[in-house]
Design an enzyme around this catalytic site. Structure first.
Site, PDB file in Angstrom:
ATOM      1  N   GLY A  74     -19.201  -4.239  -9.971  1.00 44.21           N
ATOM      2  CA  GLY A  74     -18.872  -4.598  -8.587  1.00 44.21           C
ATOM      3  C   GLY A  74     -18.836  -3.358  -7.716  1.00 44.21           C
ATOM      4  CE  LYS A  92     -11.530  -0.209  -1.075  1.00 46.64           C
ATOM      5  NZ  LYS A  92     -11.426   0.591  -2.304  1.00 46.64           N
ATOM      6  CB  ALA A 130     -14.433  -0.739  -8.333  1.00 51.30           C
ATOM      7  CG  MET A 138     -11.818   2.882 -11.435  1.00 57.94           C
ATOM      8  SD  MET A 138     -13.000   2.564 -10.123  1.00 57.94           S
ATOM      9  CE  MET A 138     -14.430   3.335 -10.802  1.00 57.94           C
ATOM     10  CG  ASN A 146     -12.465   4.791   0.748  1.00 57.59           C
ATOM     11  OD1 ASN A 146     -13.328   5.480   1.295  1.00 57.59           O
ATOM     12  ND2 ASN A 146     -11.560   5.290  -0.052  1.00 57.59           N
ATOM     13  CD  GLU A 197     -26.386  11.978  -0.764  1.00 58.42           C
ATOM     14  OE1 GLU A 197     -25.578  12.918  -0.654  1.00 58.42           O
ATOM     15  OE2 GLU A 197     -27.354  11.995  -1.551  1.00 58.42           O
ATOM     16  CB  SER A 220      -0.918   0.022   1.222  1.00 59.17           C
ATOM     17  OG  SER A 220      -1.578   1.276   1.276  1.00 59.17           O
ATOM     18  CG  ASN A 255     -20.606  -6.734 -14.950  1.00 55.93           C
ATOM     19  OD1 ASN A 255     -19.417  -6.447 -14.860  1.00 55.93           O
ATOM     20  ND2 ASN A 255     -21.167  -7.685 -14.204  1.00 55.93           N
ATOM     21  NE  ARG A 256     -16.940 -11.969 -16.269  1.00 55.15           N
ATOM     22  CZ  ARG A 256     -15.877 -12.304 -15.571  1.00 55.15           C
ATOM     23  NH1 ARG A 256     -14.794 -12.729 -16.198  1.00 55.15           N
ATOM     24  NH2 ARG A 256     -15.871 -12.241 -14.254  1.00 55.15           N
TER      25      ARG A 256
HETATM   26  P1  ATR Z   1     -14.646  -4.764  -7.112  1.00 56.11           P
HETATM   27  O1  ATR Z   1     -15.003  -4.573  -5.694  1.00 56.11           O
HETATM   28  O2  ATR Z   1     -13.213  -4.465  -7.455  1.00 56.11           O
HETATM   29  O3  ATR Z   1     -15.570  -4.045  -8.031  1.00 56.11           O
HETATM   30  P2  ATR Z   1     -15.957  -7.286  -7.689  1.00 56.11           P
HETATM   31  O4  ATR Z   1     -17.159  -6.919  -6.925  1.00 56.11           O
HETATM   32  O5  ATR Z   1     -15.385  -8.668  -7.579  1.00 56.11           O
HETATM   33  O6  ATR Z   1     -14.728  -6.349  -7.375  1.00 56.11           O
HETATM   34  O7  ATR Z   1     -16.273  -6.976  -9.231  1.00 56.11           O
HETATM   35  C1  ATR Z   1     -15.363  -7.285 -10.224  1.00 56.11           C
HETATM   36  C2  ATR Z   1     -15.868  -6.719 -11.539  1.00 56.11           C
HETATM   37  O8  ATR Z   1     -14.924  -6.998 -12.575  1.00 56.11           O
HETATM   38  C3  ATR Z   1     -17.167  -7.339 -12.006  1.00 56.11           C
HETATM   39  O9  ATR Z   1     -17.874  -6.370 -12.743  1.00 56.11           O
HETATM   40  C4  ATR Z   1     -16.669  -8.471 -12.897  1.00 56.11           C
HETATM   41  O10 ATR Z   1     -17.628  -8.924 -13.845  1.00 56.11           O
HETATM   42  P3  ATR Z   1     -18.719 -10.050 -13.427  1.00 56.11           P
HETATM   43  O11 ATR Z   1     -19.725  -9.390 -12.554  1.00 56.11           O
HETATM   44  O12 ATR Z   1     -19.283 -10.521 -14.724  1.00 56.11           O
HETATM   45  O13 ATR Z   1     -17.934 -11.134 -12.691  1.00 56.11           O
HETATM   46  C5  ATR Z   1     -15.553  -7.773 -13.597  1.00 56.11           C
HETATM   47  N1  ATR Z   1     -14.541  -8.672 -14.193  1.00 56.11           N
HETATM   48  C6  ATR Z   1     -13.579  -9.358 -13.550  1.00 56.11           C
HETATM   49  N2  ATR Z   1     -12.814 -10.036 -14.427  1.00 56.11           N
HETATM   50  C7  ATR Z   1     -13.310  -9.759 -15.659  1.00 56.11           C
HETATM   51  C8  ATR Z   1     -12.965 -10.147 -16.997  1.00 56.11           C
HETATM   52  N3  ATR Z   1     -11.936 -10.959 -17.226  1.00 56.11           N
HETATM   53  N4  ATR Z   1     -13.692  -9.647 -18.024  1.00 56.11           N
HETATM   54  C9  ATR Z   1     -14.734  -8.819 -17.793  1.00 56.11           C
HETATM   55  N5  ATR Z   1     -15.112  -8.416 -16.562  1.00 56.11           N
HETATM   56  C10 ATR Z   1     -14.418  -8.880 -15.513  1.00 56.11           C
END
Ligand code: ATR
Length: 278
Positions: free
Chosen positions: A129, A66, A131, A217, A87, A78, A15, A151-152
């Protein structure tokens, strides 16, 4: 005795928060100590309680705690409530107040160092997620015209967008990957795919080329795969998340100390340190 702060996480040795806060303290003449706290994966709550009992004044919280920090709080700001994760913790006697400074940190970096106008902008937000969730309210409050959450796992994007329906007033929508078309001013990568140099997000080159800024990010010594793809496609400006890191720290420092540090020199110092590693 100095007021005491720390960053808590697992792992924590990497960190940069202690160096950032030490620089802020020197610059503003604040008498604080800021350390690193490694909590066991199943021992976050106990580690916070111990730090608080020993006279600690506040904590920054990083992965993977977090959500637990958010759940532990007696009071949520808020933006912490909207982010769903926290955080920054501030101890007020026995009470714990939680905030989330990550989203505002990103917005401040984009508007300041990167010179972007957010008011009226159209945003593509990759990821759904914690973030991604953290940045939505600050973007809405900064006046974005539209946020497309992609999102995926499309369902997760849908759920996230629906959390903000009330504040967004029709300005937020959700979709799945790939992103094949669309015009966006700002592209924000909030997926955790950022650090893996081999993972390419399926966003069409024309979408990358049409944006004013593509920002990841996460930060690293070398550009992330997302940054490289955006640059190769011809995106006007690309950035990693180092500026966001410094700005979220400045906002935490302000919450604790009531003083707003200047961030430019601190950013430049850490960037130079990272460049030396590349
Ligand atoms: P964080 O707190 O960092 O946001 P998280 O809640 O685990 O961590 O979320 C990770 C994010 O990265 C999610 O949007 C995840 O997509 P899914 O919801 O489909 O799992 C995305 N992510 C992680 N690896 C990925 C990849 N190889 N391709 C596309 N999206 C990915």
């Amino acid at each position: 005795m100095s007021d005491r702060y720390a960053v808590i996480g697992h792992p924590i040795a990497h960190s940069r928060s202690p160096a950032i806060h030490a620089a802020f303290a020197r610059q503003t003449g604040q008498d604080i100590e800021y350390g690193r706290l490694l909590a066991p994966l199943d021992g976050f709550k106990a580690a916070v309680a111990r730090f608080q009992a020993e006279g600690g004044n506040g904590l920054n919280v990083t992965l993977p705690f977090k959500l637990e920090a958010w759940q532990l709080a007696d009071h949520l700001s808020e933006r912490a409530r909207a982010a769903g994760v926290a955080n920054t913790l501030r101890f007020e006697g026995p009470r714990i107040a939680a905030d989330n400074t990550d989203g505002i940190g990103l917005v401040t970096d984009m508007q300041g160092r990167l010179g972007q106008t957010i008011d009226g902008a159209s945003v593509l937000l990759l990821g759904a997620g914690g973030a991604a969730q953290g940045v939505i309210l600050p973007l809405l409050q900064a006046g974005v015209a539209h946020i497309e959450v992609v999102n995926r796992t499309a369902d997760r994007a849908q759920r996230l967008a629906s959390l903000f329906e009330a504040q967004a007033g029709g300005r937020i929508h959700a979709a799945g990957l790939p992103v094949t078309s669309g015009r966006f001013d700002l592209l924000i990568n909030a997926t955790s795919a950022g650090l893996d140099q081999t993972q390419q997000l399926p966003v069409a080159p024309a979408v990358l080329a049409g944006a004013r800024l593509a920002i990841d990010m996460v930060y690293a010594a070398r550009p992330t795969a997302f940054m490289r793809a955006a640059r190769e496609a011809g995106c006007a400006q690309v950035s990693d998340g180092l500026g966001m890191l410094v700005e979220q720290a400045a906002e935490s420092f302000f919450i604790w100390r009531g003083v707003r540090p200047e961030t430019h020199a601190v950013y430049e110092t850490i960037r130079a340190e990272l460049n030396a590693l590349a």
